[in-house]
Structures are given as C-alpha cells and as structure tokens.
Design an enzyme around this catalytic site. Sequence first.
Site, PDB file in Angstrom:
ATOM      1  N   GLY A  13     -57.967  37.305  -0.037  1.00 40.78           N
ATOM      2  CA  GLY A  13     -57.014  35.782  -0.400  1.00 40.78           C
ATOM      3  C   GLY A  13     -55.903  35.601  -0.523  1.00 40.78           C
ATOM      4  O   GLY A  13     -55.275  35.933   1.470  1.00 40.78           O
ATOM      5  N   TYR A 141     -54.778  31.277 -17.257  1.00 43.47           N
ATOM      6  CA  TYR A 141     -53.730  32.175 -16.529  1.00 43.47           C
ATOM      7  C   TYR A 141     -52.843  32.656 -16.757  1.00 43.47           C
ATOM      8  O   TYR A 141     -52.916  34.258 -16.807  1.00 43.47           O
ATOM      9  CB  TYR A 141     -54.036  31.688 -15.191  1.00 43.47           C
ATOM     10  CG  TYR A 141     -53.150  32.272 -14.235  1.00 43.47           C
ATOM     11  CD1 TYR A 141     -53.908  32.512 -13.814  1.00 43.47           C
ATOM     12  CD2 TYR A 141     -51.891  31.620 -13.489  1.00 43.47           C
ATOM     13  CE1 TYR A 141     -52.744  33.901 -12.194  1.00 43.47           C
ATOM     14  CE2 TYR A 141     -50.860  32.421 -12.550  1.00 43.47           C
ATOM     15  CZ  TYR A 141     -51.155  33.471 -11.828  1.00 43.47           C
ATOM     16  OH  TYR A 141     -51.109  33.449 -11.196  1.00 43.47           O
TER      17      TYR A 141
HETATM   18  C1  AKB Z   1     -50.287  29.757  -9.521  1.00 42.32           C
HETATM   19  O1  AKB Z   1     -50.036  28.472  -8.476  1.00 42.32           O
HETATM   20  O2  AKB Z   1     -51.054  29.785 -10.023  1.00 42.32           O
HETATM   21  C2  AKB Z   1     -49.921  30.347  -8.722  1.00 42.32           C
HETATM   22  C3  AKB Z   1     -48.631  31.282  -9.573  1.00 42.32           C
HETATM   23  C4  AKB Z   1     -46.983  30.471 -10.199  1.00 42.32           C
HETATM   24  O3  AKB Z   1     -49.024  32.123  -9.936  1.00 42.32           O
HETATM   25  N1  AKB Z   1     -49.087  30.392  -7.331  1.00 42.32           N
END
Ligand code: AKB
Length: 318
Positions: A13, A141
């Site tokens: 990644g 997330y």
């Molecule tokens: C995203 O944009 O999802 C990542 C993060 C800020 O964790 N780069």
Amino acid sequence: MKNEKILVTGAGGQLGSVLVEALKNKFGEDAVIASDLNPIKNYKGIYEQLDVTNKNCLEYIVKKYKVTQIYHLAAILSAKGEQNPLQTWDINMKTLFNVLEVSVAEKVSKVFYPSSIAVYGDMAPKMNTAQSDFLNPSTVYGISKASGENWAQYYFLKYGLDVRSLRYPGVIGYQSLPGGGTTDYAVEIYHKAIKEENFECYLRADAMLPMIYMEDTIRATLELMDAPKESISVRTSYNLQGMSFTPEEITASIQKYYPNFKVTYNPDFRQNIAENWPSSLDDHQARQDWGWQPKYDLDAMTQDMLKHLKEQYNLVTL
Ligand code: AKB
C-alpha cells in the site's frame, strides 16, 4: 539491537511500500517480511502473500519467521469503505483481532496499529482537536479505527501486549499512490501539475484537513515504536499533526513553480466525509511523550514532491 523479525501487513500500500524500505534500512533486509493480499510488483526482499482475515495463515507466517514485531497496515480506507460498509467493518476488525490474538499467543513483542483523523466526527472542535475530544466518526472506516484503538488499549491492559498507534492525517508522498482515501487528492494534484494537466478536485476549495509528508510519517512511526515503553502514556492512539491546508492553498503552493496550473472544484461524497473531520490536531501528547516534531510544512513538501516527481517522470529537476 535484538534480532528482530518484522512482519508488515498491507506492505504493497501507499504507506506500507515506503515503510518496508525504511524498516529494511534500519533492521536489515532479512529482518523484514513484507506481506500483502496481492503480489507486490518488483519487490525485492522477503515476501509472503497473506490475507490477514485468515488467522491460520497469519499464525503460520508468525511462527515460520519467529516474528517479533507486526506493523498491521492492511485496511480499507474512508472513501472506499463507504461502498460496502459491512464488508469494510468485517475486514478492518477481523484483521485487527487476528493480529492481536496471534501476537498474544506467539508472544510478539510489539505491534503497530495505524488509526486516523477519521475517528473524529462533528462533535469534536475543528481546530486543534484534542487527543481526548469526543469521537463520533461518520464513516465505517472511522468507526472501525475508533473501535480498533480501544481494542488495542484493551489488549495492552489485559494481556500486556505492547500495541502502539498513531492517528494519521492524510499522508502525502512521491514514492507511492494512495487508494480509497478522502485525502488522496493531495497526492494526485502533484502528479497532475507535473504532467501539466488540469486537476478537478472532489473537495471544496476551502476544505482544510490535517496532512503529513511521507518522510515525517515514517519517522513518526519509527520514533513511536522506538520509544521506551514507560514513556507511552496513550494506549489508544496518538494525535499526529504535520501541517494543515485547503485545496486552494496546496494549489497556490504548486503554482509558485507551475503558474499555469489550473484546478477546478467538483465536490462529491468525499466532501461530506472531510467536513466531519478536524482541520488541525493538537498533538502535544506525542511531542511530550516521545519528542514528536514534524519537519515539513506545505511549501517544503511541495518543493520536495516536485523535485522527486520530476525525477520519476524523467524531467529536469527543480
Ligand atoms: C483517508 O483519507 O481515508 C486516509 C486517512 C485520513 O485515514 N488517508
């Protein structure tokens, strides 16, 4: 230095591909096992294809190499994660639990778990968001990272597992391309400028987000992992600030070298994600506990990005 064997998940990644090289420089070629779901193109070194959702495979690799440290980078990021929320939750949490469980069982001495600014939501102050401000993430997330941080702390408190974590801002580097994040525009914009193409930004011109240059990111990660155990007072995840800027400001920084570079704005669903995130972070705890100090501001980053990208694209250097 003890004879370390370091497993990196998600090594293909954006961050993983740079981190494995830094780890190899520090600990030696043979000390680092790069792993990813997919083969890593042109990778030189020890590589294992690994789906971290498969606990048996992870356990096999940890035993095979007598792994002493794991950097668990494999995850689905904010924007991509919204396409299939339940699958994102499943993958992000299952991989973390497998890493934590196998680490305890196989006596792995240190684990690194990346968290993110995505743990914050609209209930946290936008500017100088504090370590302890309220976490009400708006993306799956962010929810997985907020939960993951707390699970990391749980495994430390319950089993003494030395898990350390950083809340990464958007990471920007010339070495690799990001995938599936909300902050990805800040890498793509440099590539467009170098190729002398126009750029259409999916965030608004004034969407200010915390960001960090790759070199600072890698250094922060290694410094945290090197810090004496007693100095780590945060066992969820440390706020980490590099710099903050808007799309308009990064454009202006690039235009110092490419005055004709043009950016248009066409905000999409990622603007909603960005709106719920902090604009800047208070990272004094990281500074206090293990001496964190970023080196790059926006203009220093722009200069370095353009210099390296020009080399990559075989153009004359700045
Ligand atoms: C995203 O944009 O999802 C990542 C993060 C800020 O964790 N780069």
